[in-house]
Design a protein around this motif. Structure first.
Motif, short mmCIF file in Angstrom:
data_model
loop_
_atom_site.label_atom_id
_atom_site.label_comp_id
_atom_site.label_asym_id
_atom_site.label_seq_id
_atom_site.Cartn_x
_atom_site.Cartn_y
_atom_site.Cartn_z
N UNK A 140 0.84 -1.20 0.00
CA UNK A 140 0.00 0.00 0.00
C UNK A 140 0.87 1.25 0.00
N UNK A 141 1.93 1.26 0.79
CA UNK A 141 2.81 2.43 0.82
C UNK A 141 3.55 2.61 -0.50
N UNK A 142 3.98 1.51 -1.11
CA UNK A 142 4.65 1.62 -2.41
C UNK A 142 3.70 2.18 -3.47
N UNK B 43 -6.56 -1.18 3.80
CA UNK B 43 -5.60 -0.45 4.64
C UNK B 43 -5.62 1.00 4.22
N UNK B 44 -5.89 1.90 5.18
CA UNK B 44 -5.97 3.33 4.87
C UNK B 44 -4.57 3.91 4.76
N UNK B 45 -4.39 4.74 3.73
CA UNK B 45 -3.10 5.40 3.54
C UNK B 45 -3.37 6.88 3.32
N UNK C 13 -5.89 -0.96 -0.92
CA UNK C 13 -5.44 0.40 -0.58
C UNK C 13 -6.61 1.37 -0.61
N UNK C 14 -6.90 1.99 0.52
CA UNK C 14 -7.95 3.02 0.59
C UNK C 14 -7.26 4.36 0.82
N UNK C 15 -7.35 5.23 -0.15
CA UNK C 15 -6.62 6.50 -0.13
C UNK C 15 -7.44 7.55 0.62
#
Length: 354
Positions: free
Chosen positions: A75-77, A135-137, A151-153
């Motif tokens: 998700x971070x990438x 996963x919230x980012x 990935x939830x932005x």
């Protein structure tokens, strides 16, 4: 061949070399710096292949389900402006380096938030990383990025300073709480999260309320109810710390939780602790930053000025100072008590239980 020479696309060695590393999540751009061609990538990521595309531009270098750590890094990438593990922006990692074998990546303009962040901070009332569907980012508001897969932005005008937890940039607890609460409608779950934040010593109620206010969440009835419980919980914890401070640092016993009045006159205000002989008072500053904060501060200031005109020394202590610097606060109170003999006698006031 040296480390600056691309590995031959015909050789299978770089693929085995990468898949054997401890960090088995890489971006497509990073894979290319290790000599992986588009054709090889397509072949490895085909159905039933050795690799899989976990998110757009992010590849998992094994066929099985990703671990919780791999999901976080994927998700971070996907969300960050990261250009390669531990390399400056615009400088790719060199083929043959050890970067995919455990060196933490340097992520830019992205951090984990929401319930995943709370789990990383050690909360027990949030699901495990594997149990979370998404996963919230957190990213800057102007980033052109969409939520996809796991990935939830979440966008923000200004990123907070992240905390490093297990090598991952994570939003501070108050911000992570606000992002988690924004997606929750269950009042009991919201109350458990806010309560654990305070009971667990992760943060003070005021910082939580400040984030909830900025996120415009205090218009939701179930959030308001949870905040009221949070403030009551926070005050009880602060009072316990105040009792402990008096006991552990050998201060004389005060009278606790009292109201002061002038004889036959008006009510002067409530105090958490009062030493009548020395005319020294302690008041816990447990104000929450809501819309009426200015009015509340004016009331605090008026009470303090009135008492000090009567010769009563008022010591304001915040819950955060009690938590982080109890000895220092005890010294402040002790100094005020010792200085009482050098002051003019205070006016007579009536002390009543609150």
């Amino acid at each position: 061949m040296n480390h600056n020479t691309p590995l031959s696309p015909a050789s299978p060695r770089p693929l085995r070399h990468l898949a054997a590393g401890r960090r088995r999540v890489l971006t497509v751009a990073q894979l290319r710096t290790y000599g992986v061609t588009t054709a090889e990538l397509t072949e490895q990521c085909r159905p039933g292949g050795a690799w899989q595309q976990l998110l757009p531009g992010v590849v998992l270098l094994h066929p099985g389900p990703p671990t919780g750590e791999e999901r976080l890094h994927a998700v971070l990438m996907y969300a960050s402006r990261e250009s390669g593990p531990s390399t400056p922006a615009g400088v790719p990692a060199q083929p043959g380096s050890d970067d995919p074998h455990g060196t933490p990546p340097a992520y830019r303009e992205a951090m984990i938030t929401g319930r995943a962040a709370l789990t990383l901070h050690g909360f027990t009332s949030t699901p495990s990383l594997l149990a979370l569907e998404t996963i919230d980012v957190l990213v800057p508001r102007l980033r052109r990025l969409r939520s996809t897969g796991c990935a939830r932005v979440i966008r923000t005008p200004a990123l907070p300073v992240p905390q490093q937890v297990t090598g991952v940039p994570v939003a501070p607890v108050p911000r992570a709480l606000a992002d988690a609460v924004a997606d929750l409608s269950d009042a009991a779950v919201v109350r458990r999260l806010l309560t654990e934040a305070v009971r667990g010593g992760h943060c003070e109620p005021a910082s939580v309320v400040r984030e909830l206010t900025q996120a415009k969440l205090l218009g939701r009835p179930h959030v308001v109810d949870a905040v009221d419980s949070l403030l009551a919980e926070g005050r009880a914890i602060a009072e316990d710390r105040l009792y402990r401070m008096v006991r552990e640092y050998g201060l004389p016993d005060p009278v606790w939780n009292v109201d002061l009045r002038l004889p036959g006159g008006p009510h002067l205000g409530g105090l958490d602790a009062y030493w009548p002989e020395q005319a020294v008072a302690v008041e816990l500053d447990t104000r929450a930053p809501r819309q009426d904060e200015d009015a509340m501060w004016s009331e605090y200031a008026r009470k303090r000025e009135t008492l000090e005109r009567l010769g009563i020394t008022v010591v304001h202590i915040t819950p955060k100072k009690l938590r982080d610097a109890m000895e220092q606060q005890a010294t402040v109170v002790r100094t005020a008590l010792m200085a009482a003999g050098d002051r003019d006698p205070a006016a007579y006031v009536v002390v009543l239980p609150r």
